[in-house]
Write a protein that holds these residues in place. Structure first.
Motif, PDB file in Angstrom:
ATOM      1  N   GLU A 110       0.831  -1.207   0.000  1.00  0.00           N
ATOM      2  CA  GLU A 110       0.000   0.000   0.000  1.00  0.00           C
ATOM      3  C   GLU A 110       0.860   1.248   0.000  1.00  0.00           C
ATOM      4  O   GLU A 110       0.584   2.211  -0.706  1.00  0.00           O
ATOM      5  N   LYS A 111       1.949   1.264   0.822  1.00  0.00           N
ATOM      6  CA  LYS A 111       2.874   2.395   0.849  1.00  0.00           C
ATOM      7  C   LYS A 111       4.224   1.861   1.271  1.00  0.00           C
ATOM      8  O   LYS A 111       4.397   1.403   2.404  1.00  0.00           O
ATOM      9  N   PRO A 112       5.237   1.943   0.377  1.00  0.00           N
ATOM     10  CA  PRO A 112       6.531   1.306   0.704  1.00  0.00           C
ATOM     11  C   PRO A 112       7.421   2.141   1.603  1.00  0.00           C
ATOM     12  O   PRO A 112       8.353   1.610   2.191  1.00  0.00           O
ATOM     13  N   PHE A 113       7.199   3.441   1.723  1.00  0.00           N
ATOM     14  CA  PHE A 113       8.053   4.248   2.599  1.00  0.00           C
ATOM     15  C   PHE A 113       7.288   5.523   2.979  1.00  0.00           C
ATOM     16  O   PHE A 113       6.290   5.898   2.328  1.00  0.00           O
ATOM     17  N   TYR A 114       7.817   6.156   4.052  1.00  0.00           N
ATOM     18  CA  TYR A 114       7.215   7.380   4.558  1.00  0.00           C
ATOM     19  C   TYR A 114       8.311   8.434   4.655  1.00  0.00           C
ATOM     20  O   TYR A 114       9.415   8.156   5.132  1.00  0.00           O
ATOM     21  N   ILE A 115       7.997   9.655   4.272  1.00  0.00           N
ATOM     22  CA  ILE A 115       8.943  10.770   4.328  1.00  0.00           C
ATOM     23  C   ILE A 115       8.556  11.656   5.517  1.00  0.00           C
ATOM     24  O   ILE A 115       7.423  12.180   5.546  1.00  0.00           O
ATOM     25  N   LEU A 116       9.505  11.805   6.487  1.00  0.00           N
ATOM     26  CA  LEU A 116       9.241  12.596   7.694  1.00  0.00           C
ATOM     27  C   LEU A 116      10.318  13.661   7.856  1.00  0.00           C
ATOM     28  O   LEU A 116      11.389  13.590   7.225  1.00  0.00           O
ATOM     29  N   GLU A 134      15.027  16.137   6.722  1.00  0.00           N
ATOM     30  CA  GLU A 134      14.102  15.126   6.191  1.00  0.00           C
ATOM     31  C   GLU A 134      14.762  13.766   6.191  1.00  0.00           C
ATOM     32  O   GLU A 134      15.942  13.629   5.878  1.00  0.00           O
ATOM     33  N   PHE A 135      13.974  12.748   6.553  1.00  0.00           N
ATOM     34  CA  PHE A 135      14.465  11.379   6.532  1.00  0.00           C
ATOM     35  C   PHE A 135      13.325  10.456   6.106  1.00  0.00           C
ATOM     36  O   PHE A 135      12.158  10.867   6.039  1.00  0.00           O
ATOM     37  N   ILE A 136      13.658   9.187   5.809  1.00  0.00           N
ATOM     38  CA  ILE A 136      12.708   8.224   5.274  1.00  0.00           C
ATOM     39  C   ILE A 136      12.669   7.001   6.171  1.00  0.00           C
ATOM     40  O   ILE A 136      13.711   6.490   6.594  1.00  0.00           O
ATOM     41  N   ILE A 137      11.448   6.504   6.408  1.00  0.00           N
ATOM     42  CA  ILE A 137      11.261   5.226   7.085  1.00  0.00           C
ATOM     43  C   ILE A 137      10.735   4.253   6.044  1.00  0.00           C
ATOM     44  O   ILE A 137       9.654   4.436   5.481  1.00  0.00           O
ATOM     45  N   LYS A 138      11.484   3.219   5.739  1.00  0.00           N
ATOM     46  CA  LYS A 138      11.098   2.225   4.746  1.00  0.00           C
ATOM     47  C   LYS A 138      10.306   1.104   5.406  1.00  0.00           C
ATOM     48  O   LYS A 138      10.608   0.696   6.534  1.00  0.00           O
ATOM     49  N   VAL A 139       9.307   0.596   4.645  1.00  0.00           N
ATOM     50  CA  VAL A 139       8.520  -0.548   5.113  1.00  0.00           C
ATOM     51  C   VAL A 139       9.150  -1.782   4.513  1.00  0.00           C
ATOM     52  O   VAL A 139       9.225  -1.925   3.281  1.00  0.00           O
ATOM     53  N   ARG A 140       9.611  -2.656   5.371  1.00  0.00           N
ATOM     54  CA  ARG A 140      10.310  -3.853   4.918  1.00  0.00           C
ATOM     55  C   ARG A 140       9.278  -4.927   4.555  1.00  0.00           C
ATOM     56  O   ARG A 140       8.320  -5.177   5.279  1.00  0.00           O
ATOM     57  N   ASP A 141       9.500  -5.577   3.366  1.00  0.00           N
ATOM     58  CA  ASP A 141       8.557  -6.537   2.817  1.00  0.00           C
ATOM     59  C   ASP A 141       8.654  -7.881   3.487  1.00  0.00           C
ATOM     60  O   ASP A 141       9.747  -8.297   3.913  1.00  0.00           O
ATOM     61  N   ILE A 142       7.500  -8.580   3.554  1.00  0.00           N
ATOM     62  CA  ILE A 142       7.450  -9.983   3.933  1.00  0.00           C
ATOM     63  C   ILE A 142       6.680 -10.713   2.845  1.00  0.00           C
ATOM     64  O   ILE A 142       5.992 -10.095   2.018  1.00  0.00           O
ATOM     65  N   ASN A 143       6.755 -12.005   2.761  1.00  0.00           N
ATOM     66  CA  ASN A 143       6.065 -12.792   1.732  1.00  0.00           C
ATOM     67  C   ASN A 143       4.612 -12.970   2.125  1.00  0.00           C
ATOM     68  O   ASN A 143       4.219 -13.988   2.712  1.00  0.00           O
ATOM     69  N   ASP A 144       3.815 -12.000   1.767  1.00  0.00           N
ATOM     70  CA  ASP A 144       2.399 -12.035   2.113  1.00  0.00           C
ATOM     71  C   ASP A 144       1.490 -12.032   0.880  1.00  0.00           C
ATOM     72  O   ASP A 144       0.293 -11.836   1.000  1.00  0.00           O
ATOM     73  N   HIS A 145       2.042 -12.236  -0.323  1.00  0.00           N
ATOM     74  CA  HIS A 145       1.225 -12.259  -1.543  1.00  0.00           C
ATOM     75  C   HIS A 145       1.533 -13.504  -2.354  1.00  0.00           C
ATOM     76  O   HIS A 145       2.708 -13.888  -2.479  1.00  0.00           O
ATOM     77  N   GLU A 146       0.484 -14.077  -2.902  1.00  0.00           N
ATOM     78  CA  GLU A 146       0.633 -15.232  -3.771  1.00  0.00           C
ATOM     79  C   GLU A 146       0.900 -14.771  -5.204  1.00  0.00           C
ATOM     80  O   GLU A 146       0.374 -13.752  -5.636  1.00  0.00           O
ATOM     81  N   PRO A 147       1.670 -15.531  -5.948  1.00  0.00           N
ATOM     82  CA  PRO A 147       1.824 -15.196  -7.365  1.00  0.00           C
ATOM     83  C   PRO A 147       0.517 -15.459  -8.126  1.00  0.00           C
ATOM     84  O   PRO A 147      -0.266 -16.331  -7.732  1.00  0.00           O
ATOM     85  N   GLN A 148       0.296 -14.724  -9.204  1.00  0.00           N
ATOM     86  CA  GLN A 148      -0.938 -14.845  -9.978  1.00  0.00           C
ATOM     87  C   GLN A 148      -0.631 -14.820 -11.481  1.00  0.00           C
ATOM     88  O   GLN A 148       0.270 -14.104 -11.936  1.00  0.00           O
TER      89      GLN A 148
END
Length: 778
Positions: A110-116, A134-148
């Motif tokens: 939904e949103k891979p990073f945030y700018i603060l 200014e700095f960035i907080i990245k959202v680290r991915d996990i395997n939560d989606h199936e391939p389609q």
């Protein structure tokens, strides 16, 4: 899952650059400027790269990282402030320590990073100690989606017999996880169903042929492909897709006849083009690869033919020539089927053709008689006596019973009057002499009929040529109008002549011209044969005189080259013309006519002038007589009508409608005898006085009307009296007043008509008429 555009990727790269080892400690310098001096102060932020794992669920805020300024002395003199995306709602900061916490679950897709933005201020003075950074907080991915597989199910087509390794189709799956972090989005393709015919490349998903396959054995295959993320490791998600693979046809099969031997039959009466039968070769291929052409081979190609039915791919055997049971009773035909389109890569599989044998039996039938020739040409000399032999026609029954034949002529009656045929032996003779000049050829149709079966009839054309016999004499082709001038000289050519002959000549006509025997002593003209079927007429003396002889009749002998040769004497009329040496045909023709009448040209002109004057005189007389005979009756009628209209007189009322029709008085076709006109003025006044006493129904009144009607009918100069009648008696049915003075007890002398002038312009002329009448009497 959501996809982000290029700006988001750029921000991620910037954050990665900021998180590099050389940037783990960052010094941010600023410069304070004043109006008097510039002072450099060394300040900087110190923080670690900040990450937060997606999909983490906890009741307590999760620690993300800590912001720290190098000016922080740990004496609580600094206060940290956090702003930007998610500040306060998603992320919180410890104002004293600078530690950052996440309060809710995040989704990288939904949103891979945030700018603060972070800022440090003095707690007491609330003045910034560190500038906002200014700095960035990245959202680290996990395997939560199936391939389609977004494009499935898949359908592909590949030619049959394709070699191993031929690419069929590529299937592609997508995974919403981050492909740049871990193995969550790294996919692996495997083949679940479809061995041993197909294979799939693990990384690309390309399906390839694993062996050669024949469409005629199986034309469709169902292949199942599985894809797993995390490179197929334990705990990976997977998905499957179905691929329907159809094998398209190639021409790899030759046609094959269903039978190696066919039996057919055809009647000997069958006409050309009759269908004898059908053969069919099967081809396992489809479409144009199964299209084929049929051929006839061997000695029967002139008797039978074969064509291809493009809808059924059958070979249709046709009769190309009529067959005869008595001549040949059986045919052996070799038919061949050949593929219409041949694939070059399968040439070694050939030949792509097949042959079969067709046995065709000829069925016997009762055939009509057959003539020995297709048509006959005969000759006979013209003028041959009646009963002369022309020729013989022969026909026979081709069947085994050999029925007798009867002959007859079936053409028009005029041919039957010229020829006859012996019905038993077919001998044709003449019934009257023939004339080639009337008809050089005769077309006779002869029939031959079986006596045992009269329905079997055959016809043949007999062309009879009438041979020429020299029985017509040569003659002039036209009437020659020949003139010779009075002042001509000897040896002058005055006419070229030729000849024609109705007979036909094999060598061509050739005519010889000479003077007849009775004219050989003629001293006036000579004939010179030009040896080209023409001759010239020349004068033999100088000068001629019309007074002595106007016409010369020159007999000319013409001889043809026929066998036997014939001669004829043709007379050439030569007219003497009043001219010098050159002949004017028009002048000579009419001059001769006048001379024969004994008139000169001047006399003829005078006669024509007299005739013209006489015609003019006659036309003038006729015109004058017609003018005199013209009757003035019409003019008087027009004048009388005009007076009545201008008087604007009123009719006599309803009773006047019973009077006679005025049109009868205007008939021009009545022949009238002229009578002296009577003075009717006194009669009118007398009649009026009587009418006052006796009325309109009195016999006296009716007698007066009859007399005046008769007088009007017989007197062309009298006006229609019915118009005067309206003044003699006025009807009693009208309610309007009358302008008539006939009903007045006073005379015209006692009447005063000055009041008419007061009635308006319509009665102006009437008032002037009565005024002038009154003045005249005075």
């Amino acid at each position: 899952m959501k996809y982000y555009t290029l700006p988001s990727l750029v921000l991620i790269l910037v954050q990665l650059w900021l998180c590099a080892p050389g940037m783990q400690k960052k010094s941010i310098k600023s410069t304070d400027q004043s109006s008097t001096a510039v002072r450099r102060v060394k300040r900087g932020w110190i923080w670690e790269p900040l990450f937060v794992t997606e999909e983490q669920i906890t009741n307590m805020p999760l620690y993300v990282g800590q912001l720290k300024s190098d000016l922080d002395k740990h004496d609580n003199s600094l206060q940290y402030i956090l702003t930007g995306e998610g500040a306060g709602s998603i992320f919180n900061i410890d104002k004293n320590s600078g530690k950052i916490y996440v309060k809710q679950k995040l989704d990288r897709e939904e949103k891979p990073f945030y700018i603060l933005r972070a800022q440090a201020i003095n707690r007491n003075t609330h003045l910034p100690v560190e500038p906002e950074s200014e700095f960035i907080i990245k959202v680290r991915d996990i395997n939560d989606h199936e391939p389609q597989f977004l494009d499935g199910p898949y359908v592909a087509t590949v030619p049959e017999m394709s070699p191993e390794g031929t690419s069929v189709i590529q299937v592609t799956a997508t995974d919403g996880d981050d492909p740049s972090y871990g193995n969550s989005a790294r996919l692996l393709y495997t083949l679940i169903e479809g061995q041993p015919y197909f294979s799939v490349e693990p990384k690309t998903g390309i399906i390839r042929m694993a062996s050669q396959m024949d469409r005629e054995t199986k034309d469709q295959y169902l292949v199942i492909i599985q894809v797993k993320d995390m490179v197929g490791q334990a705990g990976a998600f997977s998905a499957t897709a179905t691929v329907t693979i159809n094998l398209s046809d190639v021409n790899d099969n030759a046609p094959k006849f269903q039978q190696r031997l066919y039996y057919m039959s055809v009647s000997e009466e069958a006409p050309v083009g009759t269908t004898v039968g059908r053969v069919m070769a099967e081809d396992s291929d489809i479409g144009e690869n199964a299209a084929m052409n049929y051929f006839i081979e061997g000695d029967s190609t002139d008797v039978f033919d074969i064509i291809t039915d493009n809808e059924t791919q059958e070979g249709i055997i046709l009769l190309k020539k009529t067959v005869d049971y008595e001549t040949k009773r059986r045919y052996s035909v070799q038919a061949k089927a050949v593929n219409r389109y041949i694939d070059e890569q399968f040439l070694e599989e050939g030949p792509f053709e097949d042959t079969t044998i067709v046995k065709i039996n000829v069925q016997d039938a009762d055939e009509p008689p057959v003539f020995t020739l297709e048509n006959y040409v005969m000759e006979i000399a013209e003028g041959a006596v009646s009963g002369s032999l022309v020729g013989v026609i022969t026909a026979r029954d081709p069947d085994s019973d050999d029925s007798p034949v009867r002959y007859s002529i079936v053409s028009g009656m005029h041919l039957k009057r010229l020829f006859s045929i012996n019905e038993h032996n077919g001998t044709i003779i003449t019934t009257k002499p023939l004339d080639r000049e009337i008809a050089a050829w005769h077309n006779v149709t002869v029939t031959a009929t079986e006596t045992r079966n009269p329905e079997k009839i055959s016809e043949v054309n007999v062309y009879i040529q009438v041979l020429n016999v020299n029985d017509h004499e040569p003659e002039f082709p036209k009437y020659y109008e020949t003139f010779v001038c009075e002042n001509t000289f000897s040896g002058q050519l005055i006419q070229n002549i030729s000849a024609v002959d109705k007979d036909d000549s094999v060598e061509g006509h050739h005519f010889f011209f000479s003077l007849a025997q009775e004219a050989t002593n003629n001293s006036y003209f000579t004939v010179k044969d030009n040896q080209d079927n023409t001759a010239g007429i020349f004068t033999a003396k100088n000068g001629f005189s019309r007074q002595e002889q106007l016409f010369f009749y020159l007999p000319i002998l013409i001889l043809d080259n026929g066998t036997p040769p014939l001669t004829s004497t043709n007379t050439l009329t030569i007219t003497v013309c009043d001219c010098d040496t050159e002949v004017n045909t028009f002048f000579c023709r009419y001059g001769t006519f006048l001379y024969s009448l004994g008139l000169s040209t001047e006399a003829l002109v005078a006669v024509l002038a007299c005739i013209l004057i006489l015609l003019v005189f006659i036309l003038a007389v006729v015109a004058i007589r017609r003018q005199r005979q013209k009757s003035p009756f019409l003019e008087k009628i027009e004048e009388f009508r005009e007076n009545i209209v201008r008087y604007d007189d009123e009719g006599g009322g309803e009773e006047d409608t019973e009077t006679f029709d005025i049109s009868a008085l205007r008939t021009h076709t009545v022949i009238r005898m002229h009578k002296p006109r009577k003075n009717i003025t006194t009669e009118i006044h007398s009649l009026y006085r009587q009418s006052l006493q006796v009325g309109p129904d009195s016999a006296v009144f009716r007698q007066f009307i009859s007399e005046k009607l008769e007088e009007a009918n017989t007197d062309p100069s009298a006006p229609p009296y019915d118009s005067l009648q309206t003044y003699a008696f006025e009807g009693t049915g009208s309610l309007a007043g009358s302008l008539s003075s006939l009903g007045s007890n006073t005379s015209d002398m006692d009447q005063n008509y000055e009041y008419l002038s007061d009635w308006g312009p319509q009665f102006k002329q009437l008032a002037s008429m009565y005024a002038s009448h009154r003045n005249g009497r005075d």
